[in-house]
Design an enzyme around this catalytic site. Structure first.
Site, PDB file in Angstrom:
ATOM      1  N   TYR A 192      -1.110   8.486  -2.873  1.00  0.00           N
ATOM      2  CA  TYR A 192      -1.285   8.130  -4.282  1.00  0.00           C
ATOM      3  C   TYR A 192      -2.472   8.879  -4.901  1.00  0.00           C
ATOM      4  O   TYR A 192      -2.489   9.163  -6.096  1.00  0.00           O
ATOM      5  CB  TYR A 192      -1.545   6.627  -4.423  1.00  0.00           C
ATOM      6  CG  TYR A 192      -0.326   5.738  -4.357  1.00  0.00           C
ATOM      7  CD1 TYR A 192       0.955   6.254  -4.187  1.00  0.00           C
ATOM      8  CD2 TYR A 192      -0.464   4.354  -4.482  1.00  0.00           C
ATOM      9  CE1 TYR A 192       2.068   5.417  -4.138  1.00  0.00           C
ATOM     10  CE2 TYR A 192       0.641   3.517  -4.447  1.00  0.00           C
ATOM     11  CZ  TYR A 192       1.899   4.044  -4.266  1.00  0.00           C
ATOM     12  OH  TYR A 192       2.986   3.217  -4.229  1.00  0.00           O
ATOM     13  N   GLY A 193      -3.459   9.145  -4.067  1.00  0.00           N
ATOM     14  CA  GLY A 193      -4.739   9.657  -4.588  1.00  0.00           C
ATOM     15  C   GLY A 193      -4.651  10.963  -5.340  1.00  0.00           C
ATOM     16  O   GLY A 193      -5.514  11.278  -6.160  1.00  0.00           O
ATOM     17  N   CYS A 222     -11.201   2.880  -0.139  1.00  0.00           N
ATOM     18  CA  CYS A 222      -9.789   3.166   0.098  1.00  0.00           C
ATOM     19  C   CYS A 222      -9.445   2.376   1.344  1.00  0.00           C
ATOM     20  O   CYS A 222     -10.196   2.426   2.331  1.00  0.00           O
ATOM     21  CB  CYS A 222      -9.572   4.662   0.346  1.00  0.00           C
ATOM     22  SG  CYS A 222      -7.912   5.051   0.955  1.00  0.00           S
ATOM     23  N   THR A 223      -8.350   1.637   1.293  1.00  0.00           N
ATOM     24  CA  THR A 223      -8.058   0.742   2.417  1.00  0.00           C
ATOM     25  C   THR A 223      -7.743   1.501   3.715  1.00  0.00           C
ATOM     26  O   THR A 223      -7.791   0.922   4.795  1.00  0.00           O
ATOM     27  CB  THR A 223      -6.903  -0.209   2.064  1.00  0.00           C
ATOM     28  OG1 THR A 223      -5.797   0.555   1.564  1.00  0.00           O
ATOM     29  CG2 THR A 223      -7.340  -1.230   1.031  1.00  0.00           C
ATOM     30  N   HIS A 224      -7.436   2.801   3.596  1.00  0.00           N
ATOM     31  CA  HIS A 224      -7.216   3.592   4.816  1.00  0.00           C
ATOM     32  C   HIS A 224      -8.518   3.832   5.600  1.00  0.00           C
ATOM     33  O   HIS A 224      -8.476   4.049   6.814  1.00  0.00           O
ATOM     34  CB  HIS A 224      -6.646   4.968   4.460  1.00  0.00           C
ATOM     35  CG  HIS A 224      -5.176   4.989   4.203  1.00  0.00           C
ATOM     36  ND1 HIS A 224      -4.602   4.481   3.064  1.00  0.00           N
ATOM     37  CD2 HIS A 224      -4.155   5.469   4.955  1.00  0.00           C
ATOM     38  CE1 HIS A 224      -3.293   4.662   3.111  1.00  0.00           C
ATOM     39  NE2 HIS A 224      -2.988   5.254   4.255  1.00  0.00           N
ATOM     40  N   ASP A 230       0.873  -1.188   0.000  1.00  0.00           N
ATOM     41  CA  ASP A 230       0.000   0.000   0.000  1.00  0.00           C
ATOM     42  C   ASP A 230       0.906   1.233   0.000  1.00  0.00           C
ATOM     43  O   ASP A 230       2.124   1.130   0.213  1.00  0.00           O
ATOM     44  CB  ASP A 230      -0.918  -0.010   1.243  1.00  0.00           C
ATOM     45  CG  ASP A 230      -1.887   1.175   1.266  1.00  0.00           C
ATOM     46  OD1 ASP A 230      -2.351   1.613   0.192  1.00  0.00           O
ATOM     47  OD2 ASP A 230      -2.178   1.693   2.365  1.00  0.00           O
ATOM     48  N   SER A 231       0.294   2.395  -0.184  1.00  0.00           N
ATOM     49  CA  SER A 231       1.068   3.631  -0.096  1.00  0.00           C
ATOM     50  C   SER A 231       1.431   3.939   1.361  1.00  0.00           C
ATOM     51  O   SER A 231       2.363   4.693   1.617  1.00  0.00           O
ATOM     52  CB  SER A 231       0.244   4.783  -0.674  1.00  0.00           C
ATOM     53  OG  SER A 231      -1.011   4.843  -0.021  1.00  0.00           O
ATOM     54  N   CYS A 257      -4.544  -1.627  -1.913  1.00  0.00           N
ATOM     55  CA  CYS A 257      -4.775  -0.202  -2.153  1.00  0.00           C
ATOM     56  C   CYS A 257      -5.700  -0.090  -3.363  1.00  0.00           C
ATOM     57  O   CYS A 257      -5.374  -0.599  -4.441  1.00  0.00           O
ATOM     58  CB  CYS A 257      -3.432   0.466  -2.451  1.00  0.00           C
ATOM     59  SG  CYS A 257      -3.548   2.168  -3.021  1.00  0.00           S
ATOM     60  N   ASN A 258      -6.844   0.548  -3.185  1.00  0.00           N
ATOM     61  CA  ASN A 258      -7.794   0.679  -4.299  1.00  0.00           C
ATOM     62  C   ASN A 258      -7.227   1.551  -5.415  1.00  0.00           C
ATOM     63  O   ASN A 258      -7.436   1.268  -6.590  1.00  0.00           O
ATOM     64  CB  ASN A 258      -9.093   1.334  -3.807  1.00  0.00           C
ATOM     65  CG  ASN A 258      -9.898   0.440  -2.904  1.00  0.00           C
ATOM     66  OD1 ASN A 258     -10.869  -0.169  -3.320  1.00  0.00           O
ATOM     67  ND2 ASN A 258      -9.507   0.350  -1.646  1.00  0.00           N
ATOM     68  N   THR A 259      -6.522   2.614  -5.037  1.00  0.00           N
ATOM     69  CA  THR A 259      -6.005   3.537  -6.050  1.00  0.00           C
ATOM     70  C   THR A 259      -5.030   2.808  -6.972  1.00  0.00           C
ATOM     71  O   THR A 259      -5.152   2.848  -8.198  1.00  0.00           O
ATOM     72  CB  THR A 259      -5.298   4.731  -5.359  1.00  0.00           C
ATOM     73  OG1 THR A 259      -6.122   5.226  -4.317  1.00  0.00           O
ATOM     74  CG2 THR A 259      -4.990   5.828  -6.348  1.00  0.00           C
TER      75      THR A 259
HETATM   76  N1  DGL Z   1      -4.843   3.168   0.642  1.00  0.00           N
HETATM   77  C1  DGL Z   1      -5.012   3.712  -0.647  1.00  0.00           C
HETATM   78  C2  DGL Z   1      -6.300   3.252  -1.330  1.00  0.00           C
HETATM   79  O1  DGL Z   1      -6.811   2.230  -0.973  1.00  0.00           O
HETATM   80  C3  DGL Z   1      -4.637   5.083  -1.051  1.00  0.00           C
HETATM   81  C4  DGL Z   1      -4.236   6.177  -0.179  1.00  0.00           C
HETATM   82  C5  DGL Z   1      -3.423   7.209  -0.917  1.00  0.00           C
HETATM   83  O2  DGL Z   1      -2.201   6.979  -1.006  1.00  0.00           O
HETATM   84  O3  DGL Z   1      -3.975   8.217  -1.403  1.00  0.00           O
HETATM   85  O4  DGL Z   1      -6.792   3.869  -2.224  1.00  0.00           O
END
Ligand code: DGL
Length: 264
Positions: free
Chosen positions: A43-44, A189-191, A11-12, A75-77
């Site tokens: 990443y977003g 988003c996994t966060h 993940d990021s 990470c979805n992104t």
């Molecule tokens: N955890 C990430 C996701 O699932 C992205 C967070 C990011 O780096 O913007 O999209």
């Protein structure tokens, strides 16, 4: 297959821990390397090209170095943008994380689904396709909420974070829905599941959150069926960039079974 070959979670930042928590429940014996591209976070707000190049490059390096049996882009992104490319370049199974629109569509009663993700995720054709396939008869209201990524990172580092920003994101999503009553929210988003309590307080009662973590853990379990696992050495958290985890984050990582922390 070497029984100590790890499963690589990527993940990021700390978002992938929400996937790791589910994976631990299903495969407690599996050795894990958790890689956080903290130098690339968030990443977003990056372009598709930047994300694809970073993710494919780093996963190449990580798989050379740690010889994982399987990699999960937690990470979805990164997944909605780079999954295909990563599958083309690595010769191990790759599990991605995509917005849980299908289960949300099955659960909603009002027919109005909210989707909170990063700005990069919510504009992906991948999400358009999921919407067309699984929620064509529903209304999907998307909102990009980068402030939630920052809040989740700060929360786990033990820093103060802006609860007002969480309320602001929720209000912005509701405003986009207008008269439509959102009853189900995809945490794309996994966060974001790291902020479930704060999000629940901001939405009020009666909202259901859906995320992909348990489904991803099930997929990893299915793909490693019959594998031998030998988790005898300590699992490792590796990160890019210069900023080592804070004392609080070190404790959090230990609670997820990641006691060893080193740069990538
Ligand atoms: N955890 C990430 C996701 O699932 C992205 C967070 C990011 O780096 O913007 O999209």
């Amino acid at each position: 297959m070497n029984a100590s070959a790890p499963i690589l979670l990527f993940d990021s930042g700390v978002g992938g821990l929400t996937v790791l928590a589910e994976l631990r429940k299903m495969l407690p014996q599996a050795p894990v390397i958790y890689a956080a591209d903290t130098a690339g976070l968030p990443y977003g707000s990056k372009t598709e090209a930047e994300i694809a190049a970073r993710v494919a490059g780093l996963l190449g390096v990580l798989s050379e170095r740690y010889k994982p049996r399987l990699a999960c882009i937690a990470c979805n992104t990164a997944s909605t943008i780079a999954l295909g490319m990563v599958r083309d370049v690595l010769n191990i199974p790759i599990v991605g994380t995509v917005p849980a629109i299908k289960p949300a569509a099955a659960l909603t009663k009002t027919g109005v689904i909210g989707l909170l993700g990063t700005e990069a995720t919510i504009r992906q054709v991948y999400v358009d396709r999921l919407e067309a396939e699984f929620a064509a008869d529903k209304r999907l209201v998307r909102h990009g909420a980068p402030e939630l990524v920052a809040a989740a990172e700060a929360k786990l580092r033990g820093d103060a974070f802006d609860r007002g920003a969480i309320t602001g994101a929720v209000e912005a999503l509701k405003a986009k829905a207008g008269d439509g009553a959102i009853d189900t929210v995809v945490l794309a988003c996994t966060h974001f599941p790291l902020l479930t309590d704060e999000l629940r307080a901001a939405f009020g009662a009666g909202i259901r959150f859906v995320d992909g973590a348990a489904g991803i853990a099930r997929r990893i379990t299915a793909l490693t069926e019959g594998h031998a696992f030998d988790r005898t050495s300590a699992d490792r958290f590796v990160f890019t960039g210069d900023r080592a985890p804070s004392k609080t984050l070190v404790e959090v990582l230990a609670s997820y079974g990641l006691p060893t922390i080193t740069p990538v």
